[in-house]
Design an enzyme around this catalytic site. Sequence first.
Site, PDB file in Angstrom:
ATOM      1  N   THR A  57       0.864  -1.195   0.000  1.00 35.18           N
ATOM      2  CA  THR A  57       0.000   0.000   0.000  1.00 35.18           C
ATOM      3  C   THR A  57       0.898   1.242   0.000  1.00 35.18           C
ATOM      4  O   THR A  57       2.118   1.133   0.174  1.00 35.18           O
ATOM      5  CB  THR A  57      -0.913   0.060   1.257  1.00 35.18           C
ATOM      6  OG1 THR A  57      -0.088   0.057   2.429  1.00 35.18           O
ATOM      7  CG2 THR A  57      -1.906  -1.074   1.327  1.00 35.18           C
ATOM      8  N   GLY A  58       0.291   2.405  -0.153  1.00 36.06           N
ATOM      9  CA  GLY A  58       0.986   3.687   0.026  1.00 36.06           C
ATOM     10  C   GLY A  58       2.250   3.821  -0.816  1.00 36.06           C
ATOM     11  O   GLY A  58       2.293   3.427  -1.986  1.00 36.06           O
ATOM     12  N   TYR A 231       9.373  12.109   6.824  1.00 37.70           N
ATOM     13  CA  TYR A 231       8.496  13.266   6.668  1.00 37.70           C
ATOM     14  C   TYR A 231       8.972  14.363   7.607  1.00 37.70           C
ATOM     15  O   TYR A 231       9.473  14.069   8.695  1.00 37.70           O
ATOM     16  CB  TYR A 231       7.039  12.884   6.979  1.00 37.70           C
ATOM     17  CG  TYR A 231       6.084  14.028   6.765  1.00 37.70           C
ATOM     18  CD1 TYR A 231       5.864  14.532   5.482  1.00 37.70           C
ATOM     19  CD2 TYR A 231       5.435  14.634   7.832  1.00 37.70           C
ATOM     20  CE1 TYR A 231       5.013  15.608   5.266  1.00 37.70           C
ATOM     21  CE2 TYR A 231       4.581  15.715   7.632  1.00 37.70           C
ATOM     22  CZ  TYR A 231       4.378  16.200   6.341  1.00 37.70           C
ATOM     23  OH  TYR A 231       3.547  17.267   6.138  1.00 37.70           O
ATOM     24  N   TYR A 241       4.738  15.839  15.175  1.00 33.54           N
ATOM     25  CA  TYR A 241       5.463  15.043  14.189  1.00 33.54           C
ATOM     26  C   TYR A 241       6.984  15.181  14.344  1.00 33.54           C
ATOM     27  O   TYR A 241       7.617  14.372  15.009  1.00 33.54           O
ATOM     28  CB  TYR A 241       4.993  15.358  12.748  1.00 33.54           C
ATOM     29  CG  TYR A 241       5.332  14.179  11.864  1.00 33.54           C
ATOM     30  CD1 TYR A 241       4.391  13.202  11.579  1.00 33.54           C
ATOM     31  CD2 TYR A 241       6.641  13.996  11.395  1.00 33.54           C
ATOM     32  CE1 TYR A 241       4.728  12.078  10.836  1.00 33.54           C
ATOM     33  CE2 TYR A 241       6.990  12.880  10.655  1.00 33.54           C
ATOM     34  CZ  TYR A 241       6.027  11.927  10.386  1.00 33.54           C
ATOM     35  OH  TYR A 241       6.384  10.810   9.666  1.00 33.54           O
TER      36      TYR A 241
HETATM   37  P1  NAD Z   1       1.098   2.454   4.502  1.00 35.64           P
HETATM   38  O1  NAD Z   1       0.353   2.133   5.748  1.00 35.64           O
HETATM   39  O2  NAD Z   1       0.311   2.725   3.275  1.00 35.64           O
HETATM   40  O3  NAD Z   1       2.104   1.236   4.139  1.00 35.64           O
HETATM   41  C1  NAD Z   1       2.802   0.520   5.101  1.00 35.64           C
HETATM   42  C2  NAD Z   1       3.299  -0.789   4.534  1.00 35.64           C
HETATM   43  O4  NAD Z   1       3.995  -1.465   5.599  1.00 35.64           O
HETATM   44  C3  NAD Z   1       2.188  -1.759   4.069  1.00 35.64           C
HETATM   45  O5  NAD Z   1       2.613  -2.451   2.918  1.00 35.64           O
HETATM   46  C4  NAD Z   1       2.071  -2.743   5.238  1.00 35.64           C
HETATM   47  O6  NAD Z   1       1.607  -4.040   4.865  1.00 35.64           O
HETATM   48  C5  NAD Z   1       3.532  -2.806   5.651  1.00 35.64           C
HETATM   49  N1  NAD Z   1       3.731  -3.313   7.019  1.00 35.64           N
HETATM   50  C6  NAD Z   1       3.267  -2.812   8.186  1.00 35.64           C
HETATM   51  N2  NAD Z   1       3.693  -3.586   9.223  1.00 35.64           N
HETATM   52  C7  NAD Z   1       4.438  -4.574   8.683  1.00 35.64           C
HETATM   53  C8  NAD Z   1       5.143  -5.687   9.205  1.00 35.64           C
HETATM   54  N3  NAD Z   1       5.208  -5.925  10.514  1.00 35.64           N
HETATM   55  N4  NAD Z   1       5.763  -6.520   8.329  1.00 35.64           N
HETATM   56  C9  NAD Z   1       5.704  -6.318   6.992  1.00 35.64           C
HETATM   57  N5  NAD Z   1       5.077  -5.272   6.444  1.00 35.64           N
HETATM   58  C10 NAD Z   1       4.451  -4.415   7.267  1.00 35.64           C
HETATM   59  O7  NAD Z   1       2.078   3.630   4.887  1.00 35.64           O
HETATM   60  P2  NAD Z   1       2.832   4.801   4.091  1.00 35.64           P
HETATM   61  O8  NAD Z   1       2.211   6.088   4.489  1.00 35.64           O
HETATM   62  O9  NAD Z   1       3.038   4.473   2.654  1.00 35.64           O
HETATM   63  O10 NAD Z   1       4.232   4.760   4.855  1.00 35.64           O
HETATM   64  C11 NAD Z   1       5.408   4.206   4.331  1.00 35.64           C
HETATM   65  C12 NAD Z   1       6.581   5.046   4.803  1.00 35.64           C
HETATM   66  O11 NAD Z   1       6.463   6.373   4.236  1.00 35.64           O
HETATM   67  C13 NAD Z   1       6.640   5.247   6.324  1.00 35.64           C
HETATM   68  O12 NAD Z   1       7.976   5.226   6.735  1.00 35.64           O
HETATM   69  C14 NAD Z   1       6.045   6.638   6.507  1.00 35.64           C
HETATM   70  O13 NAD Z   1       6.464   7.257   7.694  1.00 35.64           O
HETATM   71  C15 NAD Z   1       6.622   7.324   5.273  1.00 35.64           C
HETATM   72  N6  NAD Z   1       5.965   8.587   4.887  1.00 35.64           N
HETATM   73  C16 NAD Z   1       4.608   8.681   4.796  1.00 35.64           C
HETATM   74  C17 NAD Z   1       4.040   9.914   4.468  1.00 35.64           C
HETATM   75  C18 NAD Z   1       2.543  10.070   4.389  1.00 35.64           C
HETATM   76  O14 NAD Z   1       2.065  11.201   4.463  1.00 35.64           O
HETATM   77  N7  NAD Z   1       1.799   9.022   4.210  1.00 35.64           N
HETATM   78  C19 NAD Z   1       4.849  11.014   4.186  1.00 35.64           C
HETATM   79  C20 NAD Z   1       6.227  10.861   4.237  1.00 35.64           C
HETATM   80  C21 NAD Z   1       6.782   9.648   4.594  1.00 35.64           C
END
Ligand code: NAD
Length: 393
Positions: A57-58, A231, A241
Amino acid sequence: MVITRKVLRNVSLTAHPLGCRRHVEDQIAWVRNPKEPNYSPITAKMPARVLVIGGSTGYGLSSRIVAAFGGGADTINVSFEREPGERKTATPGWYNTKVFEEHARKNGLKAFSVFGDAFSGEVKEKTANLIEEQFGQVDLIVYSVASPVRTDPATGATYRSVLKPIGKPFTALSVNLGDPTVTKETIESATKEQTEETIKVMGGEDWRLWIDLLGKRQLLSAEAATVAFSYIGPEVTYPVYREGTIGKAKKDLERTAKVLSGTLKAYVSVNKALMTRASAVIPVVPLYMALLYEVMSERGVHEQCTEQIWRLFTTRLYAGIPVPTDEEGRIRLDDWEMDPEIQKEVQKRWKLQREGKPLKGGNLTLVQREYDNIHGFGYDGIDYEADIDPREI
Ligand code: NAD
């Protein structure tokens, strides 16, 4: 069963298989035909064998899609999923992965997944074996895990991450998805243990363990690179944050990139605030996003994960050496979000908000739509009243 949208405290409990299919297929379509202003041409050799940890995801899913459908890469995803049952939907990541892999294979690309706990030694070993058997080595490792909990495989101790300020409580305006009333939220400050635990979960330790293992097993190619996501955001979210527990963990992640640079090219990419399963639960963030989305959309620079990752690959990671970074060595994909003109406008609109009143301006509808879409809801042309089997995608 009829699959309906169920959201509890900004956490979606259900996912719609047909909508998840659309979500992935839309992203693949964008990558095949990228649009201005987020488009930039591929000018350098893209990685051929990519491991995405948290790739369902994401930002992780988008990394997998851009690597495969933009760069023609074979990919492995590691993610934590709930399988569907006769009367139970799977996690969106489970559906997304099935759809991604169906399309990847149709296009002659290798695509595998290891479903399980990325923090465990067992999943790391299983993934390393898969790389050895199927790829020989990997050229890029994207670390995109966002998790509330981690069990340290070395000690068996379980740690929980919290999203809290440090030192003193933080009070700020907020909104909840599905309710445009502006509320005032107070978040109590974290204890020292909670801060340490958050670093254990969301800091760089696990990323380092992955790279150490792949290095030891000689599974990193000569040109291998790795990237993890961070972030920073605006000052209004600093207490919860950047200067809060998660910020401490992100600083640890950024330090880890420097340590890993001894083994391979290692980067932290500071990305834009986007509606994902992980970010929706951070207080203050949905309000900030509603205002940010509005301002960025007005200026034609609003991006979703895939557009961000396209820019990451084509204008940063694979745009020639040296990779453009800030003075701290971080890749800045939040450049458009943090543009002073954009931030000034967001601040101006933030000041118009009053507790108990409906959100003034802001595009909460777009935030809500993106949140619905990542769970397969809110798409035109999908019959959400239809009785379907949640095990079929
Ligand atoms: P998300 O929730 O969409 O994706 C998280 C992923 O991690 C998923 O594929 C999930 O299955 C996996 N995951 C969670 N626990 C797990 C485990 N124990 N074992 C294996 N897989 C596991 O999140 P996202 O927002 O895409 O975040 C991804 C990264 O990007 C993070 O480090 C987040 O801090 C960073 N980020 C997010 C944003 C934002 O605004 N969303 C901005 C900047 C940085």
